[in-house]
Design a protein around this motif. Sequence first.
Motif: not given
Length: 455
Positions: A232-255
Amino acid sequence: MAFDSLSEKLQNVFKNLRGKGRLSEADVKAALKEVKMALLEADVNFKVVKQFVKSVEERAIGQDVMNGLNPGQMVIKIVNEEMVSLMGSETVEIAFRPGKELTVIMMVGLQGAGKTTTTAKLAGKFKSKGKKTLLAACDIYRPAAIEQLKINGEKQGVPVFEMGDKVRPSEIAKAAMEEAKRTECNVLIIDTAGRLHIDEEMMAELIEIKEACSVFQTILVVDAMTGQDAVNVSSTFDDKIGIDGVILTKLDGDTRGGAALSIRAVTGKPILYAGMGEKLSDLEQFYPDRMASRILGMGDVLSLIEKAQENIDEEKARQLEQKMRKNEFDFEMYLDSMSQMKKMGGLSSIMGMMPGMMGGMGGMAKGKMPDIDTDAAEKQMARTEAIIYSMTPKERQNPNLLNPSRKIRIAKGAGVDIADVNRLIKQFEQMKKMMKQMGGFGKKGKRGLFKGLPF
């Protein structure tokens, strides 16, 4: 590790499919129902799951699959291909302006996603690729954000431009761009301020920076542990300012990992990198095919090889191999081998990339392997190090010197029981015998079994 639960559930589904000689349409639909539930529990976007299952079902329920020699394997192959497609099929690199033109990259995201640390990690990646990079500290609101960037920038050997916390972020960014041009840098990475949630003030500030600096790439940093919120955050940022890509953090965590499987499909924006730990070196290029392999329990051997190439001292590895063949393995080499493993991210990181390891993602490709407690193994490695460091250099190089009185002294120095010291020495002797036997292959002209291994 992320995806552990999803991997285990998918492995159980696939195990049942493999056990059937032929598949009926009902078999496929029952299996895909379980796949659907596993993906939803992993917090994958509902619409994405629905489309994913539909695509797999359309391909799987066909004559070629149902009547094939190994229909179960064919269904697994289709699931793998659709999962790769879901995450973007191709690996996407961060784009740069041509030639020596300055590329301005703006890092954005919510507070707590790890944006400032990721900014420094990215600068280190660019430096290793020969890019002359400048970091700009534009988070003037969060206490110690500027200092954090300066410390991490220094560790990475990348300069940081800052003007304190009393100047507007857009002015700092503009001045940083001039400094980057003056010092002939070809990349400027701007670390912006985050908020606890998206608000108009933050977006207005980002738009102001973007306009002031001719930002070429806007990279969003999101916390994988927030699941659908990250999408949801990715969609909102892209709508408001436009993004070119995403970096996912904490992918090593208990997620549950749903963000990695949803972001591309929902936003159309690629995942560029994945943060796999807290160290400044723990940032991996995102490869959809490799990530799918890890999720499905097939391992990620290519990433393991690349990690080894980046972190292992080849000359030292060559010397170790030669000594192993001559049966000259000692405790100094034992320490070196553990040091090399640490550089690669430790045992848990390595296990996570090994095919079929439950300590990583998923079960055995056939059957199931017992769980490996990597935390306990890491603690045992730490105890082993303490014992070896309690030896004198001569004792490490010549284990035959280790008589009872020396063992007592070593145990006291390491804070362990004498039985622990004896156990280590016994394991060491067994390892030497095994290496002596394997070393014989090298003498017969065959490829040495230890060549290229991360010792």
